[in-house]
Design a protein around this motif. Structure first.
Motif, short mmCIF file in Angstrom:
data_model
loop_
_atom_site.label_atom_id
_atom_site.label_comp_id
_atom_site.label_asym_id
_atom_site.label_seq_id
_atom_site.Cartn_x
_atom_site.Cartn_y
_atom_site.Cartn_z
N THR A 270 1.07 -1.14 -0.24
CA THR A 270 0.11 -0.20 0.83
C THR A 270 1.12 1.13 0.28
O THR A 270 0.99 2.20 -0.47
CB THR A 270 -0.70 -0.06 0.95
OG1 THR A 270 -1.24 -1.19 1.00
CG2 THR A 270 -1.99 1.42 0.84
N VAL A 271 2.01 1.57 0.51
CA VAL A 271 3.23 2.60 0.75
C VAL A 271 3.50 2.78 -0.30
O VAL A 271 3.76 3.48 -1.03
CB VAL A 271 3.40 1.89 1.95
CG1 VAL A 271 5.05 3.02 1.96
CG2 VAL A 271 3.47 2.00 3.44
N ASN A 273 3.16 1.44 -3.29
CA ASN A 273 2.02 2.13 -4.49
C ASN A 273 1.65 3.49 -4.34
O ASN A 273 1.76 4.32 -5.48
CB ASN A 273 0.07 1.32 -4.35
CG ASN A 273 0.67 -0.05 -4.84
OD1 ASN A 273 1.43 -0.60 -5.29
ND2 ASN A 273 -0.79 -0.96 -4.46
N ALA A 274 1.03 4.39 -2.67
CA ALA A 274 0.89 5.32 -3.04
C ALA A 274 2.68 6.26 -2.72
O ALA A 274 2.67 7.52 -4.01
CB ALA A 274 0.88 5.65 -0.98
N TYR A 275 3.49 5.88 -2.65
CA TYR A 275 5.18 6.49 -3.77
C TYR A 275 5.34 6.22 -4.83
O TYR A 275 5.38 7.73 -4.92
CB TYR A 275 6.07 4.90 -2.81
CG TYR A 275 7.46 5.94 -2.51
CD1 TYR A 275 8.17 6.62 -3.05
CD2 TYR A 275 8.45 5.25 -1.81
CE1 TYR A 275 9.17 7.74 -2.63
CE2 TYR A 275 9.60 5.48 -1.78
CZ TYR A 275 10.16 6.78 -2.40
OH TYR A 275 11.59 6.86 -2.00
N ALA A 277 3.09 6.88 -7.36
CA ALA A 277 2.03 7.59 -7.83
C ALA A 277 2.54 8.87 -7.25
O ALA A 277 2.53 9.93 -8.47
CB ALA A 277 0.47 7.27 -6.91
N ASN A 278 3.31 9.28 -6.39
CA ASN A 278 4.10 10.09 -6.23
C ASN A 278 5.53 10.64 -6.61
O ASN A 278 5.53 11.91 -7.13
CB ASN A 278 4.17 10.44 -4.34
CG ASN A 278 3.09 11.02 -3.77
OD1 ASN A 278 3.16 12.21 -3.29
ND2 ASN A 278 2.21 10.07 -3.30
#
Length: 485
Positions: A270-271, A273-275, A277-278
């Protein structure tokens, strides 16, 4: 402001000219100077001073420190590479057949980290790796001077034992000074002219290695074309382990490594994927505007700010109790040991080897100059591609437990190299790499390019796998594709 290259050419030419005084070649008016032996604190230093430029060579012969193999010569001291620029070197003859063995240069990364790290912790003649509590180092049976004459250099100025005025703020700016040092080296030690020459480096060496090799080849072309009067360097090999080549690739692959490496996940999916995306939204677009290795523009600084902001925002999700350079170790682990740093600050050792500066393993001042130029954001993959295209033997390798310059990024970078066998290289599957029949990693080769992933090894691969490292060093220096044994 970048170095005025003609001035560096002039200095190198001058060094070659005044070497004629030292070695009894015909003397020209511009080579006026004096050679002397100076005894300081009971230690003999060989010194040559060139009157018109103030350039000098100052070194100690056979200090008895580190390399204690009977009959193996060593030299340590300084070459002048510019006004008030004293660059530290430590040279060890090969333990076997030094008069015919090839010559290799080792340079650590940083930027601003000393090559004494490589000497004492990785591939030099002596080490504390087996006994970090020892007063003196032990001989390293897998030292690379088992095969080659080895030259270790602290660069740029301000790194390690090197001292003086530090003006280098980029990889491209650093290259002429290293070339000048090599010219001075051949002037002082002419018996090594025309030997097969290899350049090996790590970490920020993913920038240094391609640029320094490419610069040497440009200078060779200028010499061949009659545009430069200097000593041609017979470059045959380049090796880089755990290198930083291309921020666009390696910023992305660090996220993949963090969640998918073979040891344990540093962050959850989850982290990750967010990383990612950023990275894609903020870091990648900024990196696309940073396309030059030389121009002092705002684009690369903007990329550095954007990417560091993304990285820092996700840093809190990572564990705090592991070693970045070897994620299988805790943050309190001490391998390879840093005992050598204390050793090199001992007054008796400093005196014996002829050092004139306080030793530090890495220089923040040097690193800050490169950081202000955002040199780390600039891709040296095109430069590396040119070096591979030239036909010399190139080894890109990495320990798979390092998270600083992780092997995911190294593998993606080597697969992005553009040369005549690029498609064949990308399509070639990796196979087991063995040393004495024991599997130590995976590898693949295509023509003059080799890739090697080393299992369970940290950032400084030769420290973890000294036998393997000596094996692939020999093979690469011989112009061969690496191969298992």
């Amino acid at each position: 402001m970048l170095v005025q290259i003609p001035q560096i050419f002039a200095l190198a030419t001058t060094l070659l000219a005044f070497s004629s005084v030292v070695f009894g070649n015909p003397v020209s008016k511009r080579s006026v100077g004096k050679r002397s032996i100076e005894v300081r604190d009971g230690v003999s230093h060989t010194i040559f001073e060139h009157e018109s430029t103030g350039a000098s060579i100052d070194f100690v012969t056979n200090s008895g420190v580190c390399e204690t193999t009977p009959g193996v010569n060593q030299y340590s001291g300084y070459f002048s590479v510019g006004q008030n620029m004293s660059m530290w070197f430590w040279f060890f003859e090969a333990r076997h057949h030094p008069h015919s063995a090839p010559l290799a240069l080792w340079v650590n990364g940083g930027p601003g980290c000393s090559s004494m790290i490589g000497l004492f912790q990785e591939n030099g003649p002596c080490t504390f790796n087996g006994n970090p509590n020892a007063t003196d180092p032990s001989l390293n049976p897998h030292s690379w001077n088992e095969y080659a004459n080895m030259l270790y250099v602290d660069q740029p100025i301000g790194t390690g034992f090197s001292y003086g005025t530090d003006t280098v703020n980029s990889t491209v700016f650093a290259a002429p000074f290293v070339w000048t040092l090599l010219q001075a080296f051949f002037a002082q030690f002419p018996q090594y002219k025309s030997r097969d020459f290899g350049l090996f480096t790590e970490s920020y060496g993913g920038h240094y290695g391609p640029e320094f090799a490419d610069y040497i080849q440009q200078q060779n072309d200028a010499i061949d074309g009659g545009d430069l009067d200097a000593e041609e360097i017979n470059l045959v090999a380049l090796g880089i382990n755990n290198g930083w080549y291309d921020a666009t690739i390696q910023e992305r692959e660090y996220i993949s490594f963090s969640v998918n490496n073979s040891h344990y996940p540093l962050i959850n999916s989850t982290v990750a994927n967010a990383y990612m995306a950023n990275y894609t939204k903020f870091c990648l677009p900024a990196l696309k505007n940073c396309t030059s290795t030389t121009d002092d523009t705002a684009d690369c600084q903007a990329a550095r700010l954007a990417c560091s902001t993304v990285d820092n925002s996700f840093a809190a999700y990572y564990p705090t109790n592991y070693d970045y350079y070897d994620i299988t170790q805790s943050d309190t682990a001490n391998f390879p040991p840093d005992t050598y740093g204390k050793y090199l600050r001992r007054p008796d050792i400093v005196k014996k080897i002829g050092a004139r500066a306080n030793y530090s393993s890495c220089s923040d001042a040097v690193g800050n100059l490169f950081g202000n130029f955002a040199d780390d954001m600039r891709s040296f993959l095109p430069t590396l591609s040119r070096v591979v295209q030239s036909g010399i033997s190139v080894l890109i390798w990495a320990g798979d437990a390092d998270s600083v310059c992780d092997w995911f990024g190294g593998y993606a970078s080597v697969n992005a190299i553009d040369y005549s066998s690029s498609d064949a290289f990308r399509d070639t599957p990796v196979e087991n790499f063995t040393v004495g029949g024991v599997v130590k990693g995976t590898y693949k080769t295509a023509d003059n390019l080799s890739w090697l992933r080393v299992f369970n090894s940290g950032h400084e691969v030769p420290a973890w796998e000294p036998e393997l490292s000596l094996q692939v060093f020999k093979q690469t220096m011989k112009g061969e594709a690496i191969s298992p044994t």
